[in-house]
Design an enzyme around this catalytic site. Sequence first.
Site, PDB file in Angstrom:
ATOM      1  N   THR A 220       0.805  -1.226   0.000  1.00 25.44           N
ATOM      2  CA  THR A 220       0.000   0.000   0.000  1.00 25.44           C
ATOM      3  C   THR A 220       0.838   1.276   0.000  1.00 25.44           C
ATOM      4  OG1 THR A 220      -1.791  -1.134   1.098  1.00 25.44           O
ATOM      5  CG2 THR A 220      -1.739   1.257   1.348  1.00 25.44           C
TER       6      THR A 220
ATOM      7  N   ASN B 239       5.701  -1.303   3.143  1.00 21.76           N
ATOM      8  CA  ASN B 239       4.883  -0.736   4.229  1.00 21.76           C
ATOM      9  C   ASN B 239       5.729  -0.554   5.483  1.00 21.76           C
ATOM     10  OD1 ASN B 239       2.490  -0.502   2.841  1.00 21.76           O
ATOM     11  ND2 ASN B 239       1.542  -2.317   3.732  1.00 21.76           N
TER      12      ASN B 239
ATOM     13  N   ARG C  67      -1.412   5.975   5.752  1.00 18.68           N
ATOM     14  CA  ARG C  67      -0.393   5.942   4.705  1.00 18.68           C
ATOM     15  C   ARG C  67      -0.969   6.298   3.335  1.00 18.68           C
ATOM     16  NH1 ARG C  67      -1.285   0.953   6.718  1.00 18.68           N
ATOM     17  NH2 ARG C  67      -1.824  -0.846   5.398  1.00 18.68           N
TER      18      ARG C  67
ATOM     19  N   ASP D  64      -9.504  -3.216  -0.131  1.00 20.01           N
ATOM     20  CA  ASP D  64      -8.337  -3.930   0.388  1.00 20.01           C
ATOM     21  C   ASP D  64      -8.675  -4.752   1.630  1.00 20.01           C
ATOM     22  OD1 ASP D  64      -5.349  -4.322   0.303  1.00 20.01           O
ATOM     23  OD2 ASP D  64      -5.549  -3.492   2.318  1.00 20.01           O
TER      24      ASP D  64
ATOM     25  N   HIS E 231      -1.984  -1.234  -5.747  1.00 18.41           N
ATOM     26  CA  HIS E 231      -1.482  -2.571  -6.102  1.00 18.41           C
ATOM     27  C   HIS E 231      -2.690  -3.396  -6.483  1.00 18.41           C
ATOM     28  CE1 HIS E 231      -3.092  -3.717  -2.209  1.00 18.41           C
ATOM     29  NE2 HIS E 231      -2.408  -2.711  -1.686  1.00 18.41           N
TER      30      HIS E 231
ATOM     31  N   HIS F 216      -1.429  -9.451  -1.136  1.00 20.47           N
ATOM     32  CA  HIS F 216      -0.712  -8.969  -2.311  1.00 20.47           C
ATOM     33  C   HIS F 216       0.716  -8.762  -1.847  1.00 20.47           C
ATOM     34  CE1 HIS F 216      -1.064  -5.173  -0.155  1.00 20.47           C
ATOM     35  NE2 HIS F 216      -2.304  -5.538   0.071  1.00 20.47           N
TER      36      HIS F 216
HETATM   37 ZN    ZN Z   1      -3.077  -1.362  -0.374  1.00 18.73          ZN
END
Ligand code: ZN
Length: 557
Positions: free
Chosen positions: A81, A102, A173, A300, A346, A491
């Site tokens: 992310t 991350n 984020r 997500d 992503h 992911h």
């Molecule tokens: Zn993400």
Amino acid sequence: MRKLSIVTALTGLIAFGGTASAEHHNEADADQPKLIVAISVDQLSADLFAEYRSVFTAGLKRLSQGAVFPNGYQSHAATETCPGHATIMTGVHPGRAGIIANNWIDLSIGRDDKTVYCAEDERIEGTSFGDITAATQGDYVPSAWHLLVPTLGERVKLVSPESQNVAVSGKDRGALMMGGGKTDAIYWWKGKGFETQAGRALDPVVAAINADIAGTIDKARAPYAVPQHCEARTQKIGHGNGKSVGDYAFQRPEGASRIFRGSPDFDHVTINVANGLVDSMKLGQGKATDILSVSLSATDYIGHAFGTAGLEMCIQMGELDRQIGRLFKNLDEKNIDYVAVLTADHGGHDLPERLIIQGVPDAERIDPMLNAKGIATQVRENLGIETEDQLLYADSPFGDYYVSLNLAPEQKARVKTEAMRLLRAHRQVQTIVDGADLEDMPMPTGAVEEWSLAERARASYHPDRSGDFIVLLKRAVTPIASTARGYVATHGSPWDYDRRVPILFWRQGLQHFEQPMSVKTVDIAPTLASMAGIKIPADEIDGRCLDIDNGPGSNCK
Ligand SMILES: [Zn+2]
């Protein structure tokens, strides 16, 4: 009215909303949108977009009728992310942005917790991101200080200080990496409502939304209605521990704030904040171009909790479409001349238990012994090392691995070589990339789908932050050994199911076209910059301006 560095030439090919042009004082200004709306849908893979495209009726349908790049790429290997969001509004790969993952390890920092979160300021005393043994676990200060390059919103404000740079996300984020450190307003979800950076007051409109959310979470929620096209996707899939996914319609009991976050309702309230700030800050209604970044996180959380191919994601795709439609409706009603772009940080893929019964028999979960601790134990035995020191550090079973700083150089080299040898021999490991090899490698260019795995890793590599080596797992290995904590799919791999994302531009009057050739998310910022009259020096970006004018003119001057 500001001086313009670039005169765009969209003559006649891009029409404008009626009232917005009344504010324009000259021809050059008339080409510039009043508002740039950059939407990131967390984990919206190109595969999901293709699967559901025919059923969209609202916001995603409109975006599908603009300039459509169905084969966009988050080019890099660490498809997470923070790195993904860092590419969208900067135009640079995560390596150059300094956002390599991350979380990463920094063995040189003073605090006990050596795991650094991409969007925290670990220099602040007493903070900690995630060491479960630390008293201050999870007590970090959200910050964009790790982001080493300016965002588009920050660049626009340098040219025209009256421009407003605003970011909203379900994740700190997401907002910080799209907006950057210099924003006029920035909001993200924490716990049971939206919060902003320390030292800033909540906009009253957001305080009111938070009060509404509290009332919503306090009540139980009935299941969503199941659309007809979701019926065929409804099938119970067991994933161990007596638990299953595939047939859940987001009903929830009273007070379930964590379940709220993993439901379509979460995007609904994020759009409420975006719409509220458009109203209270009059975004797109002033003389200069404003920037609104919106990162929608529900897709997500739903992908992680339920996978990508069941009833849950099917309901979410419909609700996502509706929520983006609500944002556009609010802008339309104010006659704001805006350009919208949508992409994802992503992609993602499904849980192995369902992949196996849907034509991917070799899908599997990661070997629980394949992690830094397990490998370090073997290295210690094989090399006869007797120190108590932890030899290897990593935040997850794949990605960046770091060798202890407490070893003599010669011993450090031996540990690294042995760890890489052991990992390479593991049947679930595709390759190990040596960080030393990436230091000298130029940033890759050319067709992004043909980049080698090392080149993908290079795009995520920063010499001061990346590991001593990088572990890349085989295709269809899900790096979640146990689903006991509620995450079933993820992911983060260098494979295209995690790299490929849609890139869609829309503006009133923009003539539709679809370009299947690959483009990159680092192309978005230079494209938007050209439309906003902002010149970014070529050596400061990894992307290129995309000509979204479907005719002889070009926005890329
Ligand atoms: Zn993400």
